[in-house]
Design an enzyme around this catalytic site. Sequence first.
Site, PDB file in Angstrom:
ATOM      1  CG  HIS A   1      -5.496  -4.526  -8.751  1.00 52.77           C
ATOM      2  ND1 HIS A   1      -5.874  -5.759  -9.552  1.00 52.77           N
ATOM      3  CD2 HIS A   1      -5.374  -4.839  -7.486  1.00 52.77           C
ATOM      4  CE1 HIS A   1      -6.256  -6.625  -8.554  1.00 52.77           C
ATOM      5  NE2 HIS A   1      -5.756  -6.132  -7.535  1.00 52.77           N
TER       6      HIS A   1
ATOM      7  NE  ARG B   1      -9.975 -15.618  -4.028  1.00 50.70           N
ATOM      8  CZ  ARG B   1      -9.313 -14.795  -3.084  1.00 50.70           C
ATOM      9  NH1 ARG B   1      -9.778 -13.589  -2.627  1.00 50.70           N
ATOM     10  NH2 ARG B   1      -8.503 -15.451  -2.542  1.00 50.70           N
TER      11      ARG B   1
ATOM     12  CB  SER C   1     -12.940  -9.750  -7.717  1.00 44.49           C
ATOM     13  OG  SER C   1     -12.404 -10.709  -6.994  1.00 44.49           O
TER      14      SER C   1
ATOM     15  CD  GLN D   1      -3.460 -11.831   1.902  1.00 44.04           C
ATOM     16  OE1 GLN D   1      -2.247 -11.190   2.177  1.00 44.04           O
ATOM     17  NE2 GLN D   1      -4.482 -11.390   1.176  1.00 44.04           N
TER      18      GLN D   1
ATOM     19  N   GLY E   1      -8.179  -0.827  -1.877  1.00 45.92           N
ATOM     20  CA  GLY E   1      -9.463  -0.520  -2.469  1.00 45.92           C
ATOM     21  C   GLY E   1     -10.633  -0.523  -1.249  1.00 45.92           C
TER      22      GLY E   1
HETATM   23  O1  PAF Z   1      -5.860  -6.713  -1.078  1.00 45.53           O
HETATM   24  C1  PAF Z   1      -4.923  -7.590  -1.629  1.00 45.53           C
HETATM   25  O2  PAF Z   1      -4.609  -7.919  -2.552  1.00 45.53           O
HETATM   26  C2  PAF Z   1      -4.252  -8.138  -0.595  1.00 45.53           C
HETATM   27  O3  PAF Z   1      -4.784  -8.475   0.679  1.00 45.53           O
HETATM   28  C3  PAF Z   1      -2.676  -7.191  -0.069  1.00 45.53           C
HETATM   29  C4  PAF Z   1      -3.522  -5.797   0.791  1.00 45.53           C
HETATM   30  C5  PAF Z   1      -2.124  -6.931  -1.178  1.00 45.53           C
HETATM   31  C6  PAF Z   1      -2.065  -8.131   1.128  1.00 45.53           C
HETATM   32  O4  PAF Z   1      -1.485  -9.262   0.646  1.00 45.53           O
END
Ligand code: PAF
Length: 282
Positions: free
Chosen positions: A37, A189, A187, A61, A149
């Site tokens: 990030h 995760r 990641s 999502q 990314g």
């Molecule tokens: O990649 C992510 O972290 C998410 O899918 C995003 C683009 C911030 C949308 O919630």
Amino acid sequence: MRTVHTLKELRAMLRSYRQQGKRIGLVPTMGNLHEGHISLVRKAREAADIVVTSIFVNPMQFGATEDLDTYPRTLIEDQERLEAAGSTLVFAPSNEEIYPEGLARHTRITVPEVSEGHCGASRPGHFEGVATVVTMLFNMVQPDIAVFGEKDYQQLAVIRKLTQDLMIPVEVIGSPTVREEDGLAKSSRNGFLTEAERTIAPAVYQTLKDTAEQIQEGRTDFTVLSQEANNVLSKAGLRPDYFNIANSLTLKPASADDTELTLLVAAFLGTTRLIDNLSITR
Ligand code: PAF
């Protein structure tokens, strides 16, 4: 660096930057920030004067059985890292701020074709949730550029398509995947992996590289290659969700004449789902 939680505060801050003629960059995130990030924020800084980083764990999502509740939320640490990386503003809204009438009553954006297959097939509704929140973030921030990314290759394709189709005046910039020394893609995760799982995880990238090498050596039996890659992952102790070889632009299954290919993989280690990809030119 300031953190704002409401659209009203965000708009007030952005109005003043715009009046000063500043170029605005957006880095959408779900927080729990790592080097990957931070590299997006640095890239945004190169292309814009002001960088807005959004932190929002977007419930739309996540599937009903997915890790929304356990997804790590680390706002204080994220703010420290973002300040050091040069983010100007953090937008960290609540669920109520983004979905005031709840998820069921909210308008959704569906992106055809590139959303289908790969993660779109395994996670129904996932890309609708991503497309909806990213469109909203684009409308809320109205950035000149936005950085995402390349690790989420299909997500980037979905966002490029919606930006083009909905004629949103933002330049979408992809940023290369940041990896650990052993190749594992960074990641949020990865933190869920046990010590034993962490030693297995580099097999994901290794399998991508080995398969790419075989394609570069001339193999075009992509279905067989995918099956072999799945077998390698299973033997290493992963539970493959998919290993696909696709046309880099359309994300449809690659044909023997395609020259730009992307290998996409998703595999579980215990309950953690890892994704990665590798693009090659033949
Ligand atoms: O990649 C992510 O972290 C998410 O899918 C995003 C683009 C911030 C949308 O919630």
